[in-house]
Scaffold this motif. Structure first.
Motif, PDB file in Angstrom:
ATOM      1  N   ALA A   1       0.848  -1.198   0.000  1.00 28.61           N
ATOM      2  CA  ALA A   1       0.000   0.000   0.000  1.00 28.61           C
ATOM      3  C   ALA A   1       0.883   1.247   0.000  1.00 28.61           C
ATOM      4  CB  ALA A   1      -0.911  -0.007   1.223  1.00 28.61           C
ATOM      5  N   PRO A   2       0.366   2.350  -0.563  1.00 27.94           N
ATOM      6  CA  PRO A   2       1.186   3.580  -0.699  1.00 27.94           C
ATOM      7  C   PRO A   2       1.285   4.396   0.585  1.00 27.94           C
ATOM      8  CG  PRO A   2      -0.969   3.920  -1.677  1.00 27.94           C
ATOM      9  CD  PRO A   2      -0.943   2.487  -1.233  1.00 27.94           C
ATOM     10  N   ASN A   3       1.412   3.720   1.733  1.00 28.73           N
ATOM     11  CA  ASN A   3       1.577   4.446   2.995  1.00 28.73           C
ATOM     12  C   ASN A   3       2.947   5.106   3.066  1.00 28.73           C
ATOM     13  OD1 ASN A   3      -0.940   3.431   3.780  1.00 28.73           O
ATOM     14  ND2 ASN A   3      -0.026   1.570   4.594  1.00 28.73           N
ATOM     15  N   ASP A   4       3.942   4.416   2.515  1.00 27.59           N
ATOM     16  CA  ASP A   4       5.300   4.954   2.450  1.00 27.59           C
ATOM     17  C   ASP A   4       5.580   5.277   0.987  1.00 27.59           C
ATOM     18  OD1 ASP A   4       8.002   5.454   2.449  1.00 27.59           O
ATOM     19  OD2 ASP A   4       8.523   3.793   3.791  1.00 27.59           O
ATOM     20  N   LEU A   5       5.783   6.540   0.679  1.00 28.27           N
ATOM     21  CA  LEU A   5       5.902   6.958  -0.718  1.00 28.27           C
ATOM     22  C   LEU A   5       7.295   6.740  -1.296  1.00 28.27           C
ATOM     23  CD1 LEU A   5       3.794  10.255  -0.703  1.00 28.27           C
ATOM     24  CD2 LEU A   5       3.133   7.982  -1.512  1.00 28.27           C
ATOM     25  N   THR A   6       8.258   6.359  -0.451  1.00 31.97           N
ATOM     26  CA  THR A   6       9.587   6.081  -0.997  1.00 31.97           C
ATOM     27  C   THR A   6       9.597   4.705  -1.667  1.00 31.97           C
ATOM     28  OG1 THR A   6      10.348   5.063   1.059  1.00 31.97           O
ATOM     29  CG2 THR A   6      10.683   7.439   0.818  1.00 31.97           C
ATOM     30  N   ARG A   7      10.609   4.476  -2.486  1.00 24.19           N
ATOM     31  CA  ARG A   7      10.790   3.123  -3.049  1.00 24.19           C
ATOM     32  C   ARG A   7      11.237   2.210  -1.918  1.00 24.19           C
ATOM     33  NH1 ARG A   7      16.012   1.029  -6.137  1.00 24.19           N
ATOM     34  NH2 ARG A   7      16.504   0.748  -3.937  1.00 24.19           N
ATOM     35  N   VAL A   8      10.533   1.109  -1.720  1.00 25.48           N
ATOM     36  CA  VAL A   8      10.808   0.215  -0.605  1.00 25.48           C
ATOM     37  C   VAL A   8      11.193  -1.163  -1.120  1.00 25.48           C
ATOM     38  CG1 VAL A   8       9.814  -0.973   1.385  1.00 25.48           C
ATOM     39  CG2 VAL A   8       9.266   1.433   0.976  1.00 25.48           C
ATOM     40  N   VAL A   9      12.228  -1.736  -0.506  1.00 27.49           N
ATOM     41  CA  VAL A   9      12.640  -3.115  -0.812  1.00 27.49           C
ATOM     42  C   VAL A   9      12.091  -4.030   0.284  1.00 27.49           C
ATOM     43  CG1 VAL A   9      14.571  -4.695  -1.155  1.00 27.49           C
ATOM     44  CG2 VAL A   9      14.742  -2.312  -1.944  1.00 27.49           C
ATOM     45  N   LEU A  10      11.341  -5.045  -0.119  1.00 21.66           N
ATOM     46  CA  LEU A  10      10.780  -6.024   0.805  1.00 21.66           C
ATOM     47  C   LEU A  10      11.498  -7.356   0.600  1.00 21.66           C
ATOM     48  CD1 LEU A  10       7.018  -5.544  -0.212  1.00 21.66           C
ATOM     49  CD2 LEU A  10       8.357  -4.033   1.238  1.00 21.66           C
ATOM     50  N   SER A  11      11.592  -8.155   1.644  1.00 20.24           N
ATOM     51  CA  SER A  11      12.170  -9.494   1.468  1.00 20.24           C
ATOM     52  C   SER A  11      11.285 -10.534   2.137  1.00 20.24           C
ATOM     53  CB  SER A  11      13.594  -9.565   2.034  1.00 20.24           C
ATOM     54  OG  SER A  11      13.620  -9.360   3.425  1.00 20.24           O
ATOM     55  N   VAL A  12      11.150 -11.661   1.452  1.00 21.33           N
ATOM     56  CA  VAL A  12      10.453 -12.830   1.987  1.00 21.33           C
ATOM     57  C   VAL A  12      11.477 -13.958   1.959  1.00 21.33           C
ATOM     58  CG1 VAL A  12       8.537 -14.425   1.702  1.00 21.33           C
ATOM     59  CG2 VAL A  12       8.257 -12.011   1.070  1.00 21.33           C
ATOM     60  N   TRP A  13      11.802 -14.524   3.119  1.00 20.14           N
ATOM     61  CA  TRP A  13      12.911 -15.467   3.150  1.00 20.14           C
ATOM     62  C   TRP A  13      12.657 -16.625   4.107  1.00 20.14           C
ATOM     63  CZ3 TRP A  13      16.803 -16.182   7.114  1.00 20.14           C
ATOM     64  CH2 TRP A  13      16.588 -15.419   8.266  1.00 20.14           C
ATOM     65  N   GLY A  14      13.487 -17.650   3.946  1.00 23.13           N
ATOM     66  CA  GLY A  14      13.383 -18.828   4.803  1.00 23.13           C
ATOM     67  C   GLY A  14      13.860 -20.068   4.083  1.00 23.13           C
TER      68      GLY A  14
ATOM     69  N   GLY B   1      11.384 -24.636   0.120  1.00 22.01           N
ATOM     70  CA  GLY B   1      10.130 -25.376   0.195  1.00 22.01           C
ATOM     71  C   GLY B   1       9.083 -24.790   1.111  1.00 22.01           C
ATOM     72  N   LEU B   2       9.321 -23.600   1.683  1.00 23.05           N
ATOM     73  CA  LEU B   2       8.329 -22.996   2.570  1.00 23.05           C
ATOM     74  C   LEU B   2       7.234 -22.260   1.813  1.00 23.05           C
ATOM     75  CD1 LEU B   2      10.499 -21.598   5.507  1.00 23.05           C
ATOM     76  CD2 LEU B   2       8.810 -23.429   5.610  1.00 23.05           C
ATOM     77  N   GLY B   3       7.380 -22.150   0.483  1.00 23.82           N
ATOM     78  CA  GLY B   3       6.342 -21.490  -0.308  1.00 23.82           C
ATOM     79  C   GLY B   3       6.554 -20.000  -0.461  1.00 23.82           C
ATOM     80  N   LYS B   4       7.811 -19.559  -0.434  1.00 22.78           N
ATOM     81  CA  LYS B   4       8.101 -18.123  -0.593  1.00 22.78           C
ATOM     82  C   LYS B   4       7.586 -17.622  -1.933  1.00 22.78           C
ATOM     83  CE  LYS B   4      12.478 -19.005  -0.048  1.00 22.78           C
ATOM     84  NZ  LYS B   4      12.425 -20.416   0.332  1.00 22.78           N
TER      85      LYS B   4
END
Length: 914
Positions: A190-203, A206-209
């Motif tokens: 959602a555009p709550n933070d207007l800066t470019r944001v890097v997100l990570s999903v990790w683990g 086989g965990l379904g990332k």
């Protein structure tokens, strides 16, 4: 995976024939054994050839892993055998060179015939290896058409096929057990933070990332929340230009404006076009399965920040890559819980109306799902396999009983194998052997950091890095495996280091299959192999008298018995039949005698006898000149034999006897007296535990390489000489000093090191009031992270001095301390303290915690503070608290706890035990 064996051979060549290793031999080589002169160059030549073979294996590892070509398979097996042969020869060379160096000129002259025959055999062996390598090269030329296929089609597509988690992509009925994760990801987009944001999903694999991110990606794409979208599967051998081209194609609003010669553009040309494409637009980019942070850095600077809430999502298995995202935008996936795991399995396995498990299969279903360890990909794949089987107990019991074999061989489980295979295939070469080694231990085994680093070092897996010790390098290797999700962190110690970790069950099963195929190592169920000449490591966990009769592994390097899995007959058989043993780990086994012929194990580096019934060591131990670790902790050994002083490579000695298992008496453990001659042990780093005698204290002054020292039965009269000796140990990081009894006063006046990074300090005995105001603690106390005081009986409150001079404490424990009636923790005291233990303080009736004191405290233990009638004042203000344990308190305390409703006041504390 033959490169694991090749790497080990290369490490041995480097450490044995490097210039530093050869320098002390030059005089001996010139004067004594002429044949020695040609061996270093011959070994280095073999090393160069092996290095080229290793480079080839690394380049084509994916194809070799998946090939069905028998010529290639046999060639790889032969490479492994040659590498193992090199390792054996070099170990014999190293041992005999060490003997040669130790002997006097006269002894060398008298044994000239022996050395001549021995080194002639070693030289002949190396020349045979040289011929074997030439044959390998000739075979590669002769069957060039088979090897040429390895160089073709090793593109990113092949790697992507191996590395990509696709097993859940076809799930149309929704993602099981990830509702909260979906909601969290959507909120981050959602555009709550207007800066470019890097997100990570990790683990873990086989965990379904990928599945989770794909679900969210497709949803927002359908809703047209962003202006443009791109999904890139990042291969191991990525190419920045290739990724930039794909971004341009995916993100371009008008496909007709994409340059026709895009494929021939490179570097800055592509960057210029991408900047135009992204100008003023809100984009969503997914970089799937990123292994290397450089893959992100290579393109991230060109993904401009338009200030309109663009987002980049990274999926990865490694914490290093995950850290590219801000802490508030990192999502670590966990295995599914039992209920969600069973739901996903039933969706795939049962196509009846309500997708429920039939009652007659319920127990088997639960067992099979439990073996999947909460990994969605494994649950999904195994559910698919069972969906087409008869729903009978017999058919499903076969799957349950043969679970590990099914993982290796069943085509329907290929995705699960591929997901882990890429983790192993693309491991850095220095980690492969360390990783496979962990699979030798039983399922759900708690792997101790302390043991692992010493075992890896004994195996020769660790190479020197700068000024760090081998054990410090091994610590970093362990962290790399944990950060890469190949090992799971179970527990940290009191100062934040790894204490225990484990292998996920499926990771272990598949890694063990690699170990078995490569003859790297076998476990209990694989003893009946027809390749006994090649087997290097063996782990057993069950004490079985019949095992000894089949233990005929002449090249065995490692024997590990867990859960008391070895007995005396087996040990006798092992020593007779496996002369190359480097590791002999027998802890908890019902063994009471070590046979004298153990001295024949010239290559033994590690001897583990902890909690066995052994009462003495044979004199022949003096022949084990390669020994680095001897663990006699909690055995029946009373006296260290004088022969142990001949083990000049000894680095770690654990020799502590337990006197009172219930720890009811002050001196419940007893150290060993150091034998005369121990002062020459220049390599020794760990001594647990030494009894303080005049001779032992005198000897300690010469052991300046010590990093860990436990010493007990210390008298006040010993303190001046003892602490003067300790002051010379600049590398000392862990120290336990235990007095002769709980009334003996220990004097630290002579403790004045000019430099020391002491991190862990345990003091058992009485202390003077000004102990922690002495110069040593003023100057060096900031290094101390762990402090334990027991029976200190000082007269005043030491917390002011501790807070002043040991501000970086992470763990603090004080027991049997008779002093002030009130204990107070003032503002800004102990800002890093996470664990506080206060016990057996008979006079303390009040504990006060001021606001902003102990602001990082996570665990508080209040034990047997019988005069304390009230809960510590200010405890409810410690927002970081996660665990509170109160034991042995008065009835008045319990009444006050209920009356003041402290359960509600501390509702932010997850674990409370009163």
């Amino acid at each position: 995976m033959a490169e694991a064996a090749v790497v080990q051979a290369l490490v041995k060549i480097g450490t044995t024939f490097g210039e530093a290793a050869l320098q002390p031999l030059k005089d001996i080589i010139k004067k004594e054994v002429a044949l020695l002169q040609e061996l270093p160059e011959l070994a280095k030549s073999i090393g160069r050839e092996l290095d080229m073979i290793n480079s080839f294996l690394m380049q084509v590892r994916v194809k070799i892993h998946s090939t069905e070509n028998e010529v290639l398979k046999r060639w790889v097996v032969r490479v492994r055998q040659v590498a193992y042969h090199v390792e054996d020869i070099i170990d014999e060379y190293s041992y005999n060179v060490a003997l040669l160096q130790e002997e006097s000129y006269l002894s060398r002259m008298m044994r000239a015939t022996y050395y001549g025959v021995t080194f002639h055999g070693i030289a002949t062996g190396l020349k045979d290896v040289q011929n074997d390598i030439k044959q390998l090269s000739d075979t590669k030329t002769k069957f060039a058409e088979f090897f040429n296929e390895l160089h073709s089609n090793t593109s990113a597509n092949t790697q992507s096929h191996l590395s990509h988690d696709r097993s859940l992509h076809t799930v149309k009925e929704g993602i099981v057990g990830m509702t909260e994760e979906v909601e969290l990801l959507n909120s981050w987009l959602a555009p709550n933070d207007l800066t470019r944001v890097v997100l990570s999903v990790w683990g873990l694999f086989g965990l379904g990332k990928t599945t989770l991110v794909r679900k969210v990606y497709e949803s927002v794409k359908e809703q047209k929340i962003f202006d443009c979208y791109s999904w890139i599967e990042v291969p191991h051998e990525y190419n920045n230009d290739v990724m930039l081209r794909q971004l341009i194609r995916d993100l371009s609003q008008d496909q007709s404006q994409i340059p026709g010669n895009l494929d021939s553009m490179y570097g800055s040309q592509l960057v210029d076009i991408l900047c135009v494409v992204l100008s003023g637009r809100r984009y969503l980019i997914v970089l799937d399965n990123v292994w290397d942070a450089d893959a992100f850095h290579g393109i991230s600077s060109f993904l401009i920040d338009n200030g309109n809430a663009s987002r980049i999502i990274i999926t990865t298995r490694t914490s290093d890559v995950a850290s590219l995202a801000q802490d508030t935008y990192k999502l670590k996936l966990k295995p599914l819980g039992d209920e969600a795991a069973m739901e996903l399995f039933c969706r795939r396995a049962f196509h009846n109306k309500d997708m429920k498990c039939p009652p007659h299969l319920k127990d088997l279903c639960e067992q099979i799902v439990r073996k999947c360890g909460g990994l969605p990909s494994a649950i999904y794949a195994i559910g698919n396999v069972l969906a087409v089987r008869e729903q009978t107990e017999v058919a499903w019991k076969i799957m349950n009983d043969q679970f590990q074999c099914m993982l290796e061989d069943n085509p329907g489980l290929g995705e699960v194998r591929s997901a882990l295979s890429v983790s192993i295939l693309f491991l850095p070469r220095h980690l492969k052997n360390c990783f496979l080694y962990c699979s030798l231990f039983p399922q759900n085994y708690r792997l101790s950091r302390e043991s692992l680093v010493k075992l890896w070092t004994a195996e020769g897996f660790i190479t020197k890095r700068g000024s760090s010790t081998l054990e410090e390098v091994a610590d970093e290797y362990l962290m790399e495996l944990i950060r890469g999700s190949l090992l799971q962190l179970l527990e940290t110690d009191e100062i934040g280091r790894v204490a225990f970790c484990k292998m996920h069950d499926i990771v272990r099963d598949l890694a063990l299959s690699y170990s078995r195929k490569e003859m790297f190592g076998l476990s209990d169920g694989d003893l009946q192999t027809d390749q006994k000449e090649d087997v290097r490591r063996l782990s057993i966990s069950k004490c079985n008298k019949s095992v000894g009769s089949i233990l005929e592994f002449p090249r065995l390097r490692t024997f590990i018995a867990t859960n008391g899995g070895a007995e005396s007959d087996l040990l006798h058989s092992l020593i007779q039949k496996s002369k190359y043993l480097a590791v002999l780990e027998l802890q908890d086994s019902p063994i009471d005698i070590i046979p004298a012929n153990i001295g024949e194990l010239f290559n033994l580096h590690y001897l583990g006898l902890r909690r066995t019934n052994v009462k003495s060591l044979p004199k022949s131990i003096e022949k084990l000149t390669n020994l680095e670790t001897v663990d006699l902790k909690y055995t029946g050994v009373d006296v260290l034999p004088k022969e142990i002083c001949k083990l000049k490579k000894l680095r770690h000695l654990f020799a502590e006897k337990l006197i009172d298992r219930n720890r009811q008496v002050f001196r419940y453990f007893k150290g060993m007296q150091l034998p005369h001659g121990f002062s020459h042990m220049n390599e020794i780093q760990t001594l647990e535990t030494v009894e303080a005698t005049k001779e032992s204290i005198e000897l300690l002054g010469k052991l300046t390489a010590l990093r860990t020292l436990w010493i007990e039965n210390v008298h006040r009269a010993d303190c001046i000489k003892l602490f003067a000796s300790l002051s010379e140990m600049e590398n000392l990081s862990s120290l336990l000093v235990s007095a002769s009894d709980e009334y003996e006063v220990l004097n630290f006046d002579a403790f004045s090191p000019s430099e020391m990074k002491l991190q862990k300090l345990i003091i058992r005995g009485c202390l003077e009031n000004d102990t922690f105001d002495k110069l040593v603690f003023k100057n060096l106390g900031s290094h101390i992270k762990y402090l334990s005081l027991s029976s200190s009986r000082i007269g005043n409150d030491p917390f002011l001095l501790l807070a002043k001079n040991m501000a970086n404490l992470i763990y603090l424990s004080i027991r049997k301390w008779c002093c002030a009636e009130e204990v107070a923790f003032r503002k800004d005291w102990f800002p890093r303290l996470t664990t506080l233990f206060l016990g057996d303080m008979k006079q303390v009736h009040t504990v006060v915690i001021e606001p902003s004191a102990v602001k990082s405290l996570e665990a508080l233990y209040l034990v047997s503070l019988k005069a304390m009638t009230a809960v510590p004042r200010g405890l409810e203000l410690v927002g970081s608290l996660r665990k509170l344990t109160v034991w042995g308190q008065s009835d008045d305390f319990k009444l006050e706890w209920k009356r003041e409703n402290w359960e509600t006041k501390l509702r932010h504390v997850p674990e409370i035990r009163i």
